[in-house]
Enzyme design. Sequence first.
Site, PDB file in Angstrom:
ATOM      1  N   LYS A   1       0.476  -0.705   0.239  1.00 12.22           N
ATOM      2  CA  LYS A   1       0.136  -0.203  -0.076  1.00 12.22           C
ATOM      3  C   LYS A   1       1.059   1.630  -0.033  1.00 12.22           C
ATOM      4  CE  LYS A   1      -1.509   1.913   3.884  1.00 12.22           C
ATOM      5  NZ  LYS A   1      -1.316   3.076   4.648  1.00 12.22           N
ATOM      6  N   ASN A   2       1.882   1.356   1.147  1.00 12.14           N
ATOM      7  CA  ASN A   2       2.439   2.613   0.905  1.00 12.14           C
ATOM      8  C   ASN A   2       3.772   2.986  -0.277  1.00 12.14           C
ATOM      9  OD1 ASN A   2       1.290   3.224   3.309  1.00 12.14           O
ATOM     10  ND2 ASN A   2       2.845   2.811   4.994  1.00 12.14           N
TER      11      ASN A   2
ATOM     12  N   CYS B   1      -3.509  13.006  12.612  1.00 12.46           N
ATOM     13  CA  CYS B   1      -3.940  11.637  12.482  1.00 12.46           C
ATOM     14  C   CYS B   1      -4.334  10.630  14.080  1.00 12.46           C
ATOM     15  CB  CYS B   1      -3.813  11.101  11.444  1.00 12.46           C
ATOM     16  SG  CYS B   1      -2.688  10.465  11.406  1.00 12.46           S
TER      17      CYS B   1
ATOM     18  N   ARG C   1       1.979  14.224  13.533  1.00  9.40           N
ATOM     19  CA  ARG C   1       1.940  14.707  11.811  1.00  9.40           C
ATOM     20  C   ARG C   1       2.060  15.354  11.087  1.00  9.40           C
ATOM     21  NH1 ARG C   1      -0.415   8.763   9.324  1.00  9.40           N
ATOM     22  NH2 ARG C   1       1.233   8.977   8.253  1.00  9.40           N
TER      23      ARG C   1
ATOM     24  N   ASP D   1       5.043   0.936  11.931  1.00  6.30           N
ATOM     25  CA  ASP D   1       3.336  -0.221  11.920  1.00  6.30           C
ATOM     26  C   ASP D   1       3.164  -1.672  11.803  1.00  6.30           C
ATOM     27  OD1 ASP D   1       3.143   2.436   9.990  1.00  6.30           O
ATOM     28  OD2 ASP D   1       3.706   1.566   7.803  1.00  6.30           O
TER      29      ASP D   1
ATOM     30  N   ARG E   1      -8.602  -0.092   4.392  1.00 10.52           N
ATOM     31  CA  ARG E   1      -7.501   0.774   4.121  1.00 10.52           C
ATOM     32  C   ARG E   1      -6.074  -0.020   3.454  1.00 10.52           C
ATOM     33  NH1 ARG E   1      -6.583   6.173   7.325  1.00 10.52           N
ATOM     34  NH2 ARG E   1      -4.890   6.141   5.047  1.00 10.52           N
TER      35      ARG E   1
HETATM   36  C1  EPZ Z   1       4.929   6.529   6.379  1.00  4.28           C
HETATM   37  O1  EPZ Z   1       3.890   8.181   7.379  1.00  4.28           O
HETATM   38  C2  EPZ Z   1       4.028   5.376   6.497  1.00  4.28           C
HETATM   39  N1  EPZ Z   1       2.800   5.665   5.343  1.00  4.28           N
HETATM   40  C3  EPZ Z   1       3.316   5.448   7.880  1.00  4.28           C
HETATM   41  O2  EPZ Z   1       2.447   4.005   7.636  1.00  4.28           O
HETATM   42  C4  EPZ Z   1       4.762   4.631   8.445  1.00  4.28           C
HETATM   43  O3  EPZ Z   1       3.870   4.311  10.011  1.00  4.28           O
HETATM   44  C5  EPZ Z   1       5.722   5.802   8.448  1.00  4.28           C
HETATM   45  O4  EPZ Z   1       6.408   6.356   7.358  1.00  4.28           O
HETATM   46  C6  EPZ Z   1       6.942   5.362   9.469  1.00  4.28           C
HETATM   47  O5  EPZ Z   1       7.337   4.388   8.385  1.00  4.28           O
HETATM   48  C7  EPZ Z   1       2.857   6.135   4.399  1.00  4.28           C
HETATM   49  O6  EPZ Z   1       4.349   5.609   3.860  1.00  4.28           O
HETATM   50  C8  EPZ Z   1       1.698   6.748   3.961  1.00  4.28           C
HETATM   51  P1  EPZ Z   1       7.857   9.832   8.927  1.00  4.28           P
HETATM   52  P2  EPZ Z   1       5.202   9.215   6.500  1.00  4.28           P
HETATM   53  O7  EPZ Z   1       7.267  11.096   7.176  1.00  4.28           O
HETATM   54  O8  EPZ Z   1       6.096   9.030   5.603  1.00  4.28           O
HETATM   55  C9  EPZ Z   1       7.917  13.831  11.719  1.00  4.28           C
HETATM   56  C10 EPZ Z   1       0.435   2.626   7.772  1.00  4.28           C
HETATM   57  O9  EPZ Z   1      -0.491   2.687   8.961  1.00  4.28           O
HETATM   58  N2  EPZ Z   1       7.579  14.025  10.181  1.00  4.28           N
HETATM   59  O10 EPZ Z   1       8.458   9.461   7.801  1.00  4.28           O
HETATM   60  O11 EPZ Z   1       3.847  10.343   7.372  1.00  4.28           O
HETATM   61  C11 EPZ Z   1       6.329  12.346  12.527  1.00  4.28           C
HETATM   62  O12 EPZ Z   1       5.409  13.371  12.386  1.00  4.28           O
HETATM   63  C12 EPZ Z   1       1.063   4.260   8.175  1.00  4.28           C
HETATM   64  O13 EPZ Z   1       0.423   2.874   6.534  1.00  4.28           O
HETATM   65  C13 EPZ Z   1       7.619  15.642  10.872  1.00  4.28           C
HETATM   66  O14 EPZ Z   1       8.327  15.850  11.946  1.00  4.28           O
HETATM   67  O15 EPZ Z   1       6.113   8.945   7.846  1.00  4.28           O
HETATM   68  C14 EPZ Z   1       6.742  11.089  12.508  1.00  4.28           C
HETATM   69  O16 EPZ Z   1       6.955  11.575  13.987  1.00  4.28           O
HETATM   70  C15 EPZ Z   1       1.045   5.251   9.010  1.00  4.28           C
HETATM   71  N3  EPZ Z   1       7.289  16.257   9.768  1.00  4.28           N
HETATM   72  C16 EPZ Z   1       8.751  10.790  11.690  1.00  4.28           C
HETATM   73  O17 EPZ Z   1       8.774  12.393  11.224  1.00  4.28           O
HETATM   74  C17 EPZ Z   1       7.412  16.306   8.666  1.00  4.28           C
HETATM   75  O18 EPZ Z   1       7.544  17.150   7.840  1.00  4.28           O
HETATM   76  C18 EPZ Z   1       7.929   9.964  10.894  1.00  4.28           C
HETATM   77  O19 EPZ Z   1       7.155  10.744  10.162  1.00  4.28           O
HETATM   78  C19 EPZ Z   1       6.654  14.873   8.354  1.00  4.28           C
HETATM   79  C20 EPZ Z   1       7.333  14.067   9.201  1.00  4.28           C
END
Ligand code: EPZ
Length: 429
Positions: free
Chosen positions: A22-23, A120, A125, A310, A402
């Site tokens: 999915k991701n 969310c 996020r 995840d 989802r």
């Molecule tokens: C991706 O989310 C995945 N989603 C998530 O899967 C997964 O848990 C996550 O990566 C970590 O592996 C998708 O790919 C659609 P991040 P993402 O940016 O890209 C902070 C699922 O259940 N951050 O690596 O949003 C953020 O808040 C989902 O399938 C900032 O502060 O994750 C988090 O604490 C849930 N500023 C950390 O970084 C930003 O601009 C890592 O988030 C971006 C992120």
Amino acid sequence: MDQIAIIGGTALHGNIPIGGAKNSAIKLMAAGLLTDEPLILTNMPRLRDTRFLGALLQRLGTRITESDGASGPQTVLHTPEITSAYASYDLVRQMRASFNVLGPLIARTGHAKVSLPGGCAIGARPVDLHLSSLHALGAHIDLHEGYVYAQAPRGLKGARIKFPFSSVGATEHAMLAAVLARGDTELIGAACEPELSDLAACLNAMGAKVSGAGTSTIRITGVTRLTGATHAVIPDRIEMGTYAVAAAMAGGVVRLTNTRPDLIDALLHKLDEAGVGVDRHPDGVTISRNGARLKAVEIETDPYPGFPTDLQAQFMALMTLADGESVVRETIFENRFMHVPELSRLGAEITVSGGEARVCGVDRLEGAQVMATDLRASVSLVIAALAARGETVVNRVYHLDRGFERLEEKLSACGAQVRRIKGSAEPDD
Ligand code: EPZ
């Protein structure tokens, strides 16, 4: 709203084929906006999230054709021109990864208006790193009334972008924008998740010049145009890990196929440490457990190749029946223990303090009504239910839809007593 009812206590025996990730799929679909030629994605998962992004892309000008022939599930995305560079709040709030259309829209048309996604269920996020990357690539960014207004009338230009910490989404977003920028881009401190390597492979098949994906430094030399391509979506490592934990929880012997065990090394090591049988094959892994009680083990979530956030909820469900106390540390998201009160309804003993949960293994769980709160939390309840005495009913299963394709069918094929109870129309998020 649909519910899923599970009667626990049956060991699982059989094969489970793993679908496309999915991701990865949702970022690859966004990549289709970067070319006026057809992008053919094979091994596509058919999920609520991919359907949802498809609907958004259609509003932007993409024609989408799905087929499920002998060569498996395939989606063709064709965007001869961008007919709208606007993604509304209603569309983005329903699936935050929709925000990733922003970079491709700017790269292809020089402007975009895309809603900020908001928080969310698993945390705040923010998208500050997405926006600072696009700004570094030369986009002029304004924020008004919850929208990002981006302009780059003369196109994007390559830049050196240093991420302060690993972000999957921001790295992917920068990559999606930089492939059509003038000159060279360097992404330092890039996320290393396999979905990033998959995106880079697809972009390269479209004519992009991306190297280093899968390491913390990614280099991109911009090109003036991308072409169509055919690309197979990488197997879903979280789906694979989830069924591995399900088999460990229920007992029995389950072979996971159409996948790569190396994608979940961190989980397989922990399962092995807990006493679960793990037998790797070139196309998957066999998980076995003969009924002996599992050992409690500690996990800490980390960016890839660490233990994936995840899979944290699913592993916690497994530890509720282990012998002794297990510690689960969540380091990626601040609010990812929403499954704890629901697991407690099944009889689990878990205490949470900050980002740490202590799981004291109990002798048995008992079926109850529980509520799904997000995608991975919901499936942890299904996993717990597989070993609980009596019937568990999981409410709000639209979260599950989802990200898990034909979950009941895949588990039932291995002997699990799982059925969907059809309900009324479902909410948006
Ligand atoms: C991706 O989310 C995945 N989603 C998530 O899967 C997964 O848990 C996550 O990566 C970590 O592996 C998708 O790919 C659609 P991040 P993402 O940016 O890209 C902070 C699922 O259940 N951050 O690596 O949003 C953020 O808040 C989902 O399938 C900032 O502060 O994750 C988090 O604490 C849930 N500023 C950390 O970084 C930003 O601009 C890592 O988030 C971006 C992120």
